[in-house]
Design a protein around this motif. Structure first.
Motif, PDB file in Angstrom:
ATOM      1  N   UNK A   1       0.802  -1.231   0.000  1.00  0.00           N
ATOM      2  CA  UNK A   1       0.000   0.000   0.000  1.00  0.00           C
ATOM      3  C   UNK A   1       0.835   1.280   0.000  1.00  0.00           C
ATOM      4  N   UNK A   2       1.926   1.274   0.737  1.00  0.00           N
ATOM      5  CA  UNK A   2       2.776   2.459   0.780  1.00  0.00           C
ATOM      6  C   UNK A   2       3.440   2.714  -0.574  1.00  0.00           C
ATOM      7  N   UNK A   3       3.973   1.658  -1.181  1.00  0.00           N
ATOM      8  CA  UNK A   3       4.634   1.813  -2.481  1.00  0.00           C
ATOM      9  C   UNK A   3       3.652   2.274  -3.553  1.00  0.00           C
ATOM     10  N   UNK A   4       2.455   1.710  -3.550  1.00  0.00           N
ATOM     11  CA  UNK A   4       1.455   2.089  -4.543  1.00  0.00           C
ATOM     12  C   UNK A   4       1.038   3.542  -4.376  1.00  0.00           C
ATOM     13  N   UNK A   5       0.858   3.973  -3.136  1.00  0.00           N
ATOM     14  CA  UNK A   5       0.456   5.351  -2.873  1.00  0.00           C
ATOM     15  C   UNK A   5       1.549   6.326  -3.288  1.00  0.00           C
ATOM     16  N   UNK A   6       2.775   6.018  -2.938  1.00  0.00           N
ATOM     17  CA  UNK A   6       3.890   6.907  -3.280  1.00  0.00           C
ATOM     18  C   UNK A   6       4.072   6.997  -4.786  1.00  0.00           C
ATOM     19  N   UNK A   7       4.061   5.865  -5.473  1.00  0.00           N
ATOM     20  CA  UNK A   7       4.261   5.886  -6.928  1.00  0.00           C
ATOM     21  C   UNK A   7       3.116   6.584  -7.650  1.00  0.00           C
ATOM     22  N   UNK A   8       1.887   6.318  -7.243  1.00  0.00           N
ATOM     23  CA  UNK A   8       0.759   6.990  -7.880  1.00  0.00           C
ATOM     24  C   UNK A   8       0.810   8.496  -7.642  1.00  0.00           C
ATOM     25  N   UNK A   9       1.209   8.901  -6.457  1.00  0.00           N
ATOM     26  CA  UNK A   9       1.324  10.330  -6.158  1.00  0.00           C
ATOM     27  C   UNK A   9       2.446  10.984  -6.961  1.00  0.00           C
ATOM     28  N   UNK A  10       3.562  10.288  -7.079  1.00  0.00           N
ATOM     29  CA  UNK A  10       4.676  10.830  -7.865  1.00  0.00           C
ATOM     30  C   UNK A  10       4.314  10.979  -9.336  1.00  0.00           C
ATOM     31  N   UNK A  11       3.674   9.955  -9.902  1.00  0.00           N
ATOM     32  CA  UNK A  11       3.291  10.033 -11.307  1.00  0.00           C
ATOM     33  C   UNK A  11       2.205  11.079 -11.531  1.00  0.00           C
ATOM     34  N   UNK A  12       1.260  11.191 -10.608  1.00  0.00           N
ATOM     35  CA  UNK A  12       0.238  12.233 -10.726  1.00  0.00           C
ATOM     36  C   UNK A  12       0.844  13.622 -10.696  1.00  0.00           C
ATOM     37  N   UNK A  13       1.779  13.827  -9.798  1.00  0.00           N
ATOM     38  CA  UNK A  13       2.465  15.121  -9.706  1.00  0.00           C
ATOM     39  C   UNK A  13       3.292  15.395 -10.956  1.00  0.00           C
ATOM     40  N   UNK A  14       3.956  14.363 -11.472  1.00  0.00           N
ATOM     41  CA  UNK A  14       4.767  14.533 -12.679  1.00  0.00           C
ATOM     42  C   UNK A  14       3.900  14.899 -13.886  1.00  0.00           C
ATOM     43  N   UNK A  15       2.762  14.235 -14.050  1.00  0.00           N
ATOM     44  CA  UNK A  15       1.880  14.555 -15.169  1.00  0.00           C
ATOM     45  C   UNK A  15       1.272  15.940 -15.013  1.00  0.00           C
ATOM     46  N   UNK A  16       0.908  16.307 -13.805  1.00  0.00           N
ATOM     47  CA  UNK A  16       0.375  17.641 -13.572  1.00  0.00           C
ATOM     48  C   UNK A  16       1.430  18.703 -13.871  1.00  0.00           C
ATOM     49  N   UNK A  17       2.652  18.468 -13.449  1.00  0.00           N
ATOM     50  CA  UNK A  17       3.746  19.409 -13.734  1.00  0.00           C
ATOM     51  C   UNK A  17       4.029  19.489 -15.227  1.00  0.00           C
ATOM     52  N   UNK A  18       3.956  18.358 -15.930  1.00  0.00           N
ATOM     53  CA  UNK A  18       4.177  18.369 -17.378  1.00  0.00           C
ATOM     54  C   UNK A  18       3.096  19.177 -18.081  1.00  0.00           C
ATOM     55  N   UNK A  19       1.864  19.062 -17.619  1.00  0.00           N
ATOM     56  CA  UNK A  19       0.789  19.854 -18.212  1.00  0.00           C
ATOM     57  C   UNK A  19       0.967  21.337 -17.976  1.00  0.00           C
ATOM     58  N   UNK A  20       1.333  21.700 -16.769  1.00  0.00           N
ATOM     59  CA  UNK A  20       1.561  23.119 -16.453  1.00  0.00           C
ATOM     60  C   UNK A  20       2.749  23.647 -17.259  1.00  0.00           C
ATOM     61  N   UNK A  21       3.792  22.842 -17.392  1.00  0.00           N
ATOM     62  CA  UNK A  21       4.959  23.262 -18.184  1.00  0.00           C
ATOM     63  C   UNK A  21       4.578  23.449 -19.652  1.00  0.00           C
ATOM     64  N   UNK A  22       3.743  22.558 -20.164  1.00  0.00           N
ATOM     65  CA  UNK A  22       3.312  22.674 -21.560  1.00  0.00           C
ATOM     66  C   UNK A  22       2.517  23.949 -21.772  1.00  0.00           C
ATOM     67  N   UNK A  23       1.610  24.271 -20.838  1.00  0.00           N
ATOM     68  CA  UNK A  23       0.852  25.512 -20.957  1.00  0.00           C
ATOM     69  C   UNK A  23       1.756  26.735 -20.808  1.00  0.00           C
ATOM     70  N   UNK A  24       2.786  26.633 -19.998  1.00  0.00           N
ATOM     71  CA  UNK A  24       3.691  27.774 -19.818  1.00  0.00           C
ATOM     72  C   UNK A  24       4.528  28.045 -21.058  1.00  0.00           C
ATOM     73  N   UNK A  25       4.718  27.026 -21.889  1.00  0.00           N
ATOM     74  CA  UNK A  25       5.537  27.179 -23.096  1.00  0.00           C
ATOM     75  C   UNK A  25       4.756  27.811 -24.256  1.00  0.00           C
ATOM     76  N   UNK A  26       3.442  27.959 -24.091  1.00  0.00           N
ATOM     77  CA  UNK A  26       2.644  28.568 -25.175  1.00  0.00           C
ATOM     78  C   UNK A  26       3.013  29.994 -25.271  1.00  0.00           C
TER      79      UNK A  26
END
Length: 65
Positions: A40-65
């Motif tokens: 449970x700990x590993x799944x929570x940490x990995x899902x949170x990391x990937x969610x944060x990474x995708x959210x950051x990638x989206x914000x970075x993509x919008x910032x590059x417009x």
């Protein structure tokens, strides 16, 4: 002309990241497993990391417009 695909990619990344973070937080709050057959700990940490990474990638993509 190239801003159309960038907007689509930014929206997709942002929505997926936010959705993954929301889903993970709700599963943890309800004490339900985030992933089946995984620590449970590993799944929570990995899902949170990937969610944060995708959210950051989206914000970075919008910032590059």
């Amino acid at each position: 002309m190239e801003s159309g695909p960038a907007v689509f990619a930014g929206a997709a990344f942002t929505l997926f990241g936010a959705g993954l973070l929301l889903w993970t937080s709700m599963r943890v709050r309800l004490r339900a497993p985030v992933a089946d057959g995984v620590s449970p700990l590993a799944a929570t940490v990995l899902a949170s990391l990937f969610g944060t990474a995708f959210l950051a990638a989206g914000v970075w993509t919008f910032a590059r417009l």
